[in-house]
Scaffold this active site. Structure first.
Site, PDB file in Angstrom:
ATOM      1  N   GLN A  75       3.707   3.762  -5.397  1.00 19.95           N
ATOM      2  CA  GLN A  75       3.435   2.894  -4.258  1.00 19.95           C
ATOM      3  C   GLN A  75       2.204   2.000  -4.417  1.00 19.95           C
ATOM      4  O   GLN A  75       2.171   0.911  -3.817  1.00 19.95           O
ATOM      5  CB  GLN A  75       3.327   3.728  -2.981  1.00 19.95           C
ATOM      6  CG  GLN A  75       4.641   4.406  -2.624  1.00 19.95           C
ATOM      7  CD  GLN A  75       4.559   5.232  -1.350  1.00 19.95           C
ATOM      8  OE1 GLN A  75       3.826   4.904  -0.423  1.00 19.95           O
ATOM      9  NE2 GLN A  75       5.306   6.331  -1.325  1.00 19.95           N
ATOM     10  N   VAL A  99      12.316  20.096   3.753  1.00 22.56           N
ATOM     11  CA  VAL A  99      11.785  21.300   4.384  1.00 22.56           C
ATOM     12  C   VAL A  99      11.880  21.153   5.897  1.00 22.56           C
ATOM     13  O   VAL A  99      11.421  20.166   6.469  1.00 22.56           O
ATOM     14  CB  VAL A  99      10.318  21.548   3.969  1.00 22.56           C
ATOM     15  CG1 VAL A  99       9.737  22.738   4.738  1.00 22.56           C
ATOM     16  CG2 VAL A  99      10.234  21.800   2.471  1.00 22.56           C
ATOM     17  N   CYS A 114      -4.463   4.758   1.070  1.00 22.79           N
ATOM     18  CA  CYS A 114      -5.026   3.578   0.414  1.00 22.79           C
ATOM     19  C   CYS A 114      -5.620   2.614   1.442  1.00 22.79           C
ATOM     20  O   CYS A 114      -5.032   1.583   1.775  1.00 22.79           O
ATOM     21  CB  CYS A 114      -4.007   2.863  -0.454  1.00 22.79           C
ATOM     22  SG  CYS A 114      -4.803   1.649  -1.543  1.00 22.79           S
ATOM     23  N   ASP A 129      -2.037  13.414   0.449  1.00 23.12           N
ATOM     24  CA  ASP A 129      -2.199  12.783   1.753  1.00 23.12           C
ATOM     25  C   ASP A 129      -1.970  13.716   2.939  1.00 23.12           C
ATOM     26  O   ASP A 129      -2.431  13.425   4.044  1.00 23.12           O
ATOM     27  CB  ASP A 129      -1.232  11.596   1.884  1.00 23.12           C
ATOM     28  CG  ASP A 129      -1.510  10.499   0.874  1.00 23.12           C
ATOM     29  OD1 ASP A 129      -2.548  10.573   0.190  1.00 23.12           O
ATOM     30  OD2 ASP A 129      -0.688   9.565   0.776  1.00 23.12           O
ATOM     31  N   THR A 154      -5.633   8.552  -1.670  1.00 22.49           N
ATOM     32  CA  THR A 154      -5.209   7.643  -2.735  1.00 22.49           C
ATOM     33  C   THR A 154      -4.561   8.430  -3.869  1.00 22.49           C
ATOM     34  O   THR A 154      -4.737   9.649  -3.980  1.00 22.49           O
ATOM     35  CB  THR A 154      -6.406   6.864  -3.317  1.00 22.49           C
ATOM     36  OG1 THR A 154      -7.261   7.773  -4.023  1.00 22.49           O
ATOM     37  CG2 THR A 154      -7.202   6.151  -2.232  1.00 22.49           C
ATOM     38  N   ALA A 155      -3.847   7.708  -4.737  1.00 21.47           N
ATOM     39  CA  ALA A 155      -3.260   8.337  -5.919  1.00 21.47           C
ATOM     40  C   ALA A 155      -4.350   8.847  -6.852  1.00 21.47           C
ATOM     41  O   ALA A 155      -4.185   9.878  -7.519  1.00 21.47           O
ATOM     42  CB  ALA A 155      -2.363   7.339  -6.648  1.00 21.47           C
ATOM     43  N   ALA A 156      -5.481   8.134  -6.911  1.00 21.75           N
ATOM     44  CA  ALA A 156      -6.592   8.568  -7.754  1.00 21.75           C
ATOM     45  C   ALA A 156      -7.151   9.902  -7.276  1.00 21.75           C
ATOM     46  O   ALA A 156      -7.525  10.761  -8.082  1.00 21.75           O
ATOM     47  CB  ALA A 156      -7.691   7.504  -7.749  1.00 21.75           C
ATOM     48  N   CYS A 201     -10.374   3.210  -5.187  1.00 28.53           N
ATOM     49  CA  CYS A 201      -9.607   2.134  -4.563  1.00 28.53           C
ATOM     50  C   CYS A 201      -9.826   0.852  -5.364  1.00 28.53           C
ATOM     51  O   CYS A 201     -10.890   0.235  -5.252  1.00 28.53           O
ATOM     52  CB  CYS A 201     -10.044   1.933  -3.119  1.00 28.53           C
ATOM     53  SG  CYS A 201      -9.088   0.663  -2.261  1.00 28.53           S
TER      54      CYS A 201
END
Length: 479
Positions: free
Chosen positions: A26, A61, A144, A279, A288-290, A322
């Site tokens: 994303q 789930v 993000c 998240d 964030t992905a980081a 970011c």
């Protein structure tokens, strides 16, 4: 995490519950919304990403039962577990804005936060003629947090490139009291805002869209109940976000509905065999992905220790990143920790716009995601940061300008056909090796493989100008 768990307990003991046919990177959608990338480049089939041998339970789930160590899926199946990692992400709530999501059927509106609406952002940019281009930030936690303004900077660049900038009034209406939460980067962003004639309205929260009239209604949060209406020629919506209902309705959450885990060890505060990442958690850092990458390394260690009935010993420092895209070829790379202090990887001032950081955002980071993070081989830049800053801080204080080749040096075996510029660098090299051994798990796995295969058996080192820490860790075990 499934790839990491596979290496830990074997593929047959790992299952992933995931209903989606496709998985998306994303962070790339910022560039998709600006026409610099396509949605297809951000997509992989879920089947291609599940580690070989790991069971994929293609369902949703429906209920968590941590007291019974099981979850119930949408199709009624109960699945028991010994250890559970919750990685649900968060939910987008366009419906909390009056007039959405049905408003996306009209032109001029887009959102980079959904695969269904990201291309609408690019269409709205292309169709822009004259008027207000408005970009919003909601009054909730978001994933993000830089993305709502990244597309604003890209829109500014696009309008300039196409000769429309003089006809555009660009507005960033944010519910926040600041432009960005970390002052070092916020100062740089304010300079960009002023230089490019962008308009920022703080504490403005989007509550309604009237797509038939091309109007957006904002509440002034410092004056509750007071609203202001803006006409728009283009509107980019960042939706309110929150935890999924299935999580909110469980006993795993805090009062706000987020997964309640220890911020250092990523272990649930009540259920010691439940862990969380990403998240869906209540970690007090940017989503964030980081952040997920850095958390994955800590969580891997935490679970290993718990499985051995040992106390977790590796702590997550809140690292997140970011990449603030400020044009089609520049990025300010913001990196910081729990305390809101910069935690930068490179020994340079990352608050400056740089082309190199844009290249990393657009090309390197997707590769790290698909081939590093999802395969359990990338746990964030932590160890590399240590090495780079250690190297930058090293200075040779020797005033001796004598050529190293004029000095006779002998090793422990009596050989003297080599030279060393400064033996003081040896301590720096040893420290690099220690960091590599401690933090680069993928490197250590290669070293173990080399110990058995001995691919360089019988080989001699006849000359070398420079050896990296990674080579120094691996080489002795490959011979």
């Amino acid at each position: 995490m499934s790839a990491r768990m596979k290496r830990k307990v074997g593929a047959g003991n790992v299952a992933v519950i995931e209903p989606s046919e496709n998985h998306y990177y994303q962070p790339l959608w910022t560039l998709v919304g600006a026409g610099a990338k396509t949605v297809s480049t951000s997509r992989r089939s879920t089947a291609s990403l599940i580690p070989a041998g790991v069971k994929w339970i293609k369902s949703q789930v429906q209920e968590f039962s941590p007291d019974k160590n099981c979850v119930r899926t949408h199709d009624g199946k109960e699945i028991s577990y010994q250890y559970l990692i919750v990685a649900l992400g968060l939910k987008l709530h366009y419906e909390k804005i009056k007039g959405l999501p049905e408003g996306f059927k009209y032109p001029k509106i887009g959102s980079n936060y959904s695969v269904e609406t990201v291309d609408k952002t690019w269409k709205a940019l292309q169709d822009f003629k004259e008027g207000n281009a408005i970009f919003t930030f909601p009054n909730t936690p978001v994933k993000c947090a830089g993305a709502p303004q990244k597309i604003m900077y890209l829109a500014d660049a696009y309008f300039r490139k196409t000769g429309k900038r003089s006809k555009a009034t660009i507005l960033y209406n944010t519910s926040l009291p600041v432009l960005f939460g970390i002052k070092k980067y916020a100062d740089s962003l304010w300079n960009i805002v002023k230089t490019r004639d962008l308009n920022v309205n703080l504490r403005h929260n989007l509550i309604e869209v009237r797509p038939d009239k091309q109007e957006a209604v904002f509440e002034k949060l410092d004056n509750p109940g007071e609203t202001v209406v803006f006409e728009y020629e283009m509107l980019h919506v960042t939706p309110p976000m929150g935890p999924h209902e299935v999580l909110k309705n469980s006993t795993l959450v805090d009062k706000a509905g987020w997964l309640d885990i220890d911020k250092d060890m990523l272990q649930h505060k009540k259920y010691p065999n439940v862990f969380g990442i990403g998240d869906c958690t209540n970690l007090p850092t940017a989503k964030t992905a980081a952040a997920v990458a850095a958390q994955s390394s800590v969580l891997d260690r935490t679970i290993s220790r718990v499985m051995k009935k040992e106390k977790p010993d590796k702590r997550y420092d809140g690292y997140t990143s970011c990449p603030l895209v400020t044009s089609y070829n520049t990025v300010i790379l913001a990196e910081f920790d729990y305390s809101g202090q910069p935690l930068e990887t490179f020994p340079i001032d990352q608050s400056k716009e740089r082309m190199s950081m844009f290249y990393m955002k657009a090309n390197v980071m997707p590769h790290l995601y698909w081939h590093g993070l999802l395969k359990g081989l990338w746990g964030g830049p932590g160890p590399y940061r240590k090495i780079m800053h250690l190297a930058a801080s090293y200075t040779d204080s020797s005033d001796d300008e004598t050529s190293p080749r004029d000095k006779t040096q002998v090793n422990s075996k009596g050989n003297s056909d080599f030279c060393v510029k400064s033996i003081k660098q040896a301590e720096f090299g040893r420290r690099e090796i220690e960091i590599a051994e401690q933090d680069m798990s993928s490197l250590i796995s290669l070293r173990k493989r080399a110990q058995g295969e001995k691919p360089l058996a019988g080989a001699k080192i006849v000359g070398c100008t420079h050896i990296t820490a990674q080579t120094a860790v691996s080489l002795p075990h490959a011979r």
